[in-house]
Write a protein that holds these residues in place. Structure first.
Motif, PDB file in Angstrom:
ATOM      1  N   THR A 155      58.947 -43.911  99.207  1.00 18.05           N
ATOM      2  CA  THR A 155      58.029 -44.800  98.490  1.00 18.05           C
ATOM      3  C   THR A 155      56.801 -45.109  99.341  1.00 18.05           C
ATOM      4  O   THR A 155      55.664 -45.118  98.838  1.00 18.05           O
ATOM      5  CB  THR A 155      58.745 -46.104  98.087  1.00 18.05           C
ATOM      6  OG1 THR A 155      59.929 -45.791  97.340  1.00 18.05           O
ATOM      7  CG2 THR A 155      57.838 -46.984  97.242  1.00 18.05           C
ATOM      8  N   CYS A 198      66.949 -54.278  94.026  1.00 14.89           N
ATOM      9  CA  CYS A 198      66.961 -53.080  93.177  1.00 14.89           C
ATOM     10  C   CYS A 198      68.199 -53.023  92.292  1.00 14.89           C
ATOM     11  O   CYS A 198      68.648 -51.943  91.897  1.00 14.89           O
ATOM     12  CB  CYS A 198      66.873 -51.825  94.044  1.00 14.89           C
ATOM     13  SG  CYS A 198      65.412 -51.760  95.079  1.00 14.89           S
ATOM     14  N   GLU A 218      62.491 -48.508  91.703  1.00 18.22           N
ATOM     15  CA  GLU A 218      61.023 -48.597  91.688  1.00 18.22           C
ATOM     16  C   GLU A 218      60.533 -49.955  92.170  1.00 18.22           C
ATOM     17  O   GLU A 218      59.360 -50.118  92.529  1.00 18.22           O
ATOM     18  CB  GLU A 218      60.492 -48.309  90.281  1.00 18.22           C
ATOM     19  CG  GLU A 218      60.886 -49.329  89.211  1.00 18.22           C
ATOM     20  CD  GLU A 218      62.262 -49.082  88.604  1.00 18.22           C
ATOM     21  OE1 GLU A 218      62.640 -49.822  87.668  1.00 18.22           O
ATOM     22  OE2 GLU A 218      62.952 -48.152  89.060  1.00 18.22           O
ATOM     23  N   LYS A 219      61.442 -50.926  92.227  1.00 14.63           N
ATOM     24  CA  LYS A 219      61.054 -52.259  92.693  1.00 14.63           C
ATOM     25  C   LYS A 219      60.759 -52.294  94.195  1.00 14.63           C
ATOM     26  O   LYS A 219      60.327 -53.318  94.717  1.00 14.63           O
ATOM     27  CB  LYS A 219      62.144 -53.271  92.349  1.00 14.63           C
ATOM     28  CG  LYS A 219      62.269 -53.564  90.856  1.00 14.63           C
ATOM     29  CD  LYS A 219      63.231 -54.705  90.594  1.00 14.63           C
ATOM     30  CE  LYS A 219      63.286 -55.064  89.115  1.00 14.63           C
ATOM     31  NZ  LYS A 219      64.197 -56.214  88.857  1.00 14.63           N
ATOM     32  N   GLY A 270      62.789 -39.859  89.943  1.00 11.95           N
ATOM     33  CA  GLY A 270      62.096 -41.124  89.732  1.00 11.95           C
ATOM     34  C   GLY A 270      62.945 -42.147  89.007  1.00 11.95           C
ATOM     35  O   GLY A 270      62.484 -43.250  88.721  1.00 11.95           O
ATOM     36  N   LYS A 271      64.187 -41.813  88.701  1.00 11.53           N
ATOM     37  CA  LYS A 271      65.073 -42.767  88.032  1.00 11.53           C
ATOM     38  C   LYS A 271      66.500 -42.565  88.519  1.00 11.53           C
ATOM     39  O   LYS A 271      66.889 -41.484  88.960  1.00 11.53           O
ATOM     40  CB  LYS A 271      64.988 -42.617  86.516  1.00 11.53           C
ATOM     41  CG  LYS A 271      65.381 -41.253  86.002  1.00 11.53           C
ATOM     42  CD  LYS A 271      65.276 -41.179  84.486  1.00 11.53           C
ATOM     43  CE  LYS A 271      63.834 -41.222  84.037  1.00 11.53           C
ATOM     44  NZ  LYS A 271      63.706 -40.992  82.573  1.00 11.53           N
ATOM     45  N   GLU A 279      50.697 -38.958  91.044  1.00 12.39           N
ATOM     46  CA  GLU A 279      51.855 -38.923  90.153  1.00 12.39           C
ATOM     47  C   GLU A 279      51.484 -38.387  88.768  1.00 12.39           C
ATOM     48  O   GLU A 279      52.351 -37.923  88.012  1.00 12.39           O
ATOM     49  CB  GLU A 279      52.481 -40.306  90.016  1.00 12.39           C
ATOM     50  CG  GLU A 279      53.129 -40.827  91.297  1.00 12.39           C
ATOM     51  CD  GLU A 279      52.188 -41.702  92.117  1.00 12.39           C
ATOM     52  OE1 GLU A 279      50.981 -41.361  92.196  1.00 12.39           O
ATOM     53  OE2 GLU A 279      52.646 -42.713  92.670  1.00 12.39           O
ATOM     54  N   LYS A 288      67.319 -50.035  89.793  1.00 17.00           N
ATOM     55  CA  LYS A 288      65.870 -50.082  89.583  1.00 17.00           C
ATOM     56  C   LYS A 288      65.152 -49.978  90.927  1.00 17.00           C
ATOM     57  O   LYS A 288      64.569 -50.926  91.439  1.00 17.00           O
ATOM     58  CB  LYS A 288      65.493 -51.368  88.853  1.00 17.00           C
ATOM     59  CG  LYS A 288      66.095 -51.455  87.457  1.00 17.00           C
ATOM     60  CD  LYS A 288      65.741 -52.749  86.753  1.00 17.00           C
ATOM     61  CE  LYS A 288      66.344 -52.807  85.354  1.00 17.00           C
ATOM     62  NZ  LYS A 288      66.040 -54.088  84.659  1.00 17.00           N
ATOM     63  N   ARG A 319      58.657 -35.176  94.935  1.00 12.95           N
ATOM     64  CA  ARG A 319      59.986 -35.784  94.820  1.00 12.95           C
ATOM     65  C   ARG A 319      61.068 -34.894  95.422  1.00 12.95           C
ATOM     66  O   ARG A 319      61.967 -35.364  96.122  1.00 12.95           O
ATOM     67  CB  ARG A 319      60.297 -36.082  93.351  1.00 12.95           C
ATOM     68  CG  ARG A 319      59.458 -37.181  92.731  1.00 12.95           C
ATOM     69  CD  ARG A 319      60.079 -37.667  91.432  1.00 12.95           C
ATOM     70  NE  ARG A 319      60.350 -36.588  90.512  1.00 12.95           N
ATOM     71  CZ  ARG A 319      59.696 -36.381  89.374  1.00 12.95           C
ATOM     72  NH1 ARG A 319      58.704 -37.162  89.038  1.00 12.95           N
ATOM     73  NH2 ARG A 319      60.029 -35.385  88.583  1.00 12.95           N
TER      74      ARG A 319
END
Length: 648
Positions: free
Chosen positions: A413, A355, A361-362, A474-475, A436, A359, A446
């Motif tokens: 996740t 990540c 989301e990976k 989300g970021k 989502e 990142k 979230r």
């Protein structure tokens, strides 16, 4: 099976010099005959149930009570621990759920005078008890078993305390007297025993495409090996691990008069080997892996329990594979390899590498790897109209070093991945649709998971979780990274200087330590105790010299400044070299075996131990002292002992 027996929903407590009388409050439509609980205020503290209230005098005081958490004996006397205020946090399938918001601690013996309660040991223990009560989020229900997952609840019957999962029955220890009295058959106190959980509970009412749903998340913290970040690590001989939490995400759909319930359970817990981080005032404590002969047995016992409870175990290890954390990763992998349990599936995921660049989301790449080993999004619990249609047969057990920050990202996740499948299964989403895309629910999801992360983290580390900006938005943001830096520094201060008393409070409430008479004080040498004040004084002189206006007597000021610099540097060096002596260690169960361990295994160093270095390095005239020697002769380390255990 025995019928389900709820707890009383509160009492009017009459406090008399001779006894406590708990008169249950019943609902208007309750047809069951109520009995009054009477606790004598004598040495025996005998308990009886009365069919009716006795005649009252003018001496009684009245108090509204919403639950009896139990009875605990401190230094001089036993005390009743009561819930005196609550707030309703939601309704689950018709069952009201509450959070305890205020408490009362009542001495049982009638002769417990204020002077007795002001005894220094008694006062200290009372403060620990109060601190724990007011710092922990406690949840309960009079009719619903919050300690058990939806799936476990399906097979549980009997009184509320009988149905409770003993791991998450947080007040199990202080309820022992009531439970033993009931189990003996003498007096049935079942309706007076109220199990509580320590953790997180949040329910949200949402609407997706015209379907009304209840979305919820529960975290249940285990009472076994409970503690704080650096004072409770790894495993014990019974197979219990530190910071074990069960998190259950669920949805409830009411459609056509039928209730459909779906839930998904995940777990987290410390790496199940004997390891520790020994505080010494450095930002990175000394890492210690203790290669004990009982490691294999303890690890095997831990996973036997996990498999028996949850089925297949998919282990996700997020500990770094380089640098400081690597020995913990290696020890875990060695333990799992020696385990040889075909129902335990290990996966290593290099979180920081995968990540990189924030990142997160990976993490979905990890889920793909778990699927390759057999994990399925369809493996969750579901019931329709009270009939079980699906059972969860596997669990993902996630850990990082603390089982907090990285673990939270992975668990949210996984929860997101399974929730989409659950919503498709009940017909709320069509195949290929994702929740989502429902903007309002995505925001709720979230934030609920971020709140969950903060609560679990605060209980263990003393601060909210790191990386929650990703969970909430989300970021990953630089603002979130800055807040993480603040939290990290706060953790450092709390973990070194304040967590000793928090650990004491956990040990007292859960029964990991039982009170004994006598006490020992601070045995450190006078110079050791004075040195922080000397350092502060020298720093104050330097600040004053810097701020003072220039004068003709600058030569004198320069001399004073030079002396202050030397003293400040020398005292700071003295403190850091003896860092172990300045950490606020727990005083009830002082971890001396860990602090002075020098057996086989791995150690990243033994910093901050200048005053006791002889116990590790030995000397030219005599043999090296071992940890066993130190424990057998505590006088050897008297100079390094800050605080002391209460002793007989």
């Amino acid at each position: 099976m025995a019928a389900e027996v709820p707890a009383w929903e509160g009492y009017t407590l009459y406090i008399a010099p001779e006894s406590y009388l708990f008169d249950p409050i019943t609902a208007k439509d309750a047809g069951e005959k109520k009995q009054v609980l009477k606790i004598e205020r004598d040495e025996e503290g005998s308990i009886t149930l009365l069919d009716s209230m006795p005649t009252l005098t003018l001496r009684e005081k009245e108090l509204k009570v919403y639950g009896i958490l139990g009875q605990i004996t401190l230094h001089t006397a036993p005390y009743l621990v009561l819930v005196t205020a609550r707030k309703q946090v939601g309704t689950l399938s018709g069952h009201a759920l509450y959070q305890a918001t205020d408490f009362r601690i009542c001495p049982v013996p009638r002769d417990s005078k204020p002077s007795v309660m002001e005894h220094p040991i008694e006062r200290t223990l009372l403060e620990l008890l109060k601190t724990h009560l007011y710092s922990a989020p406690f949840y309960f229900s009079y009719t619903y078993d919050l300690t058990s997952s939806f799936q476990r609840s399906e097979s549980q019957r009997g009184a509320l305390w009988q149905r409770a999962d003993e791991r998450f029955f947080w007040n199990r220890y202080i309820s022992t007297g009531f439970i033993e009295t009931t189990a003996s058959g003498k007096t049935d106190l079942s309706k007076f025993i109220l199990p509580i959980i320590f953790g997180f509970l949040e329910l949200k009412q949402i609407n997706i495409k015209g379907n009304d749903l209840t979305y919820g998340l529960i975290a249940r913290r285990s009472r076994h090996r409970a503690g704080t970040r650096y004072f409770s690590r790894g495993i014990d001989a019974t197979g219990e691990v530190s910071n074990f939490n069960e998190s259950e995400q669920f949805i409830i759909l009411n459609k056509g008069g039928k209730e459909t319930r779906s839930s998904y359970v995940q777990t987290r817990g410390s790496v199940p080997v004997f390891w520790a981080e020994v505080n010494n005032l450095r930002y990175k404590p000394d890492l210690l892996i203790m290669d004990k002969h009982e490691t294999a047995e303890a690890t095997a016992l831990h996973f036997q329990k996990q498999v028996a409870t949850y089925g297949e175990n998919y282990l996700v290890n997020l500990v770094n594979q380089k640098g400081y954390e690597k020995p913990v990763k290696d020890a875990y992998e060695k333990a799992v390899e020696e385990l040889g349990n075909p129902r335990v599936h290990y996966t290593y995921y290099d979180f920081h590498h995968e990540c990189k660049g924030m990142k997160f989301e990976k993490v979905f790449g990890l889920i793909e790897r778990l699927q390759g080993k057999g994990l399925r999004a369809e493996d969750y619990f579901q019931s329709d109209g009270g009939r079980t249609t699906r059972k969860q047969s596997a669990v993902v057990r996630t850990n990082c070093m603390d089982c907090l920050d990285r673990t939270n990202v992975v668990q949210s996740t996984l929860g997101r991945w399974v929730l989409n499948q659950q919503l498709r299964e009940v017909g709320v989403l069509a195949s290929g649709e994702k929740f989502e895309d429902q903007k309002e629910f995505w925001h709720i999801f979230r934030n609920v998971w971020a709140d969950h992360a903060d609560v679990v983290s605060k209980a263990y580390s003393g601060t909210g979780a790191l990386k929650t900006d990703f969970t909430r938005t989300g970021k990953r943001s630089w603002e979130g990274a800055l807040q993480d830096g603040v939290n990290s520094m706060t953790r450092y201060v709390r973990n070194n200087f304040f967590d000793g008393s928090r650990q004491d409070a956990y040990d007292l409430f859960t029964g990991a330590w039982t009170p004994r008479k006598g006490a020992t004080g601070d045995k450190r040498a006078i110079l050791v105790r004075l040195m922080p004040y000397i350092w502060l004084l020298s720093v104050a002189i330097l600040v004053a010299a810097f701020l003072a206006p220039r004068s003709d007597d600058d030569a004198t000021r320069n001399k004073i400044t030079a002396v202050a610099v030397i003293v400040a540097f020398t005292s700071f060096y003295f403190i850091t070299e003896r860092g172990l002596e300045y950490v606020a260690w727990p005083t009830l169960n002082r971890p001396e075996e860990t602090m002075y361990y020098d057996g086989p295994g791995y150690s990243s160093g033994r910093h901050g131990r200048a005053a006791i270095s002889a116990h590790y390095e030995g000397n030219r005239k005599g043999p090296k002292s071992t940890a066993r020697d130190i424990l057998a002769e505590p006088a050897k380390v008297a100079k390094g002992r800050r605080g002391g255990e209460y002793t007989q």
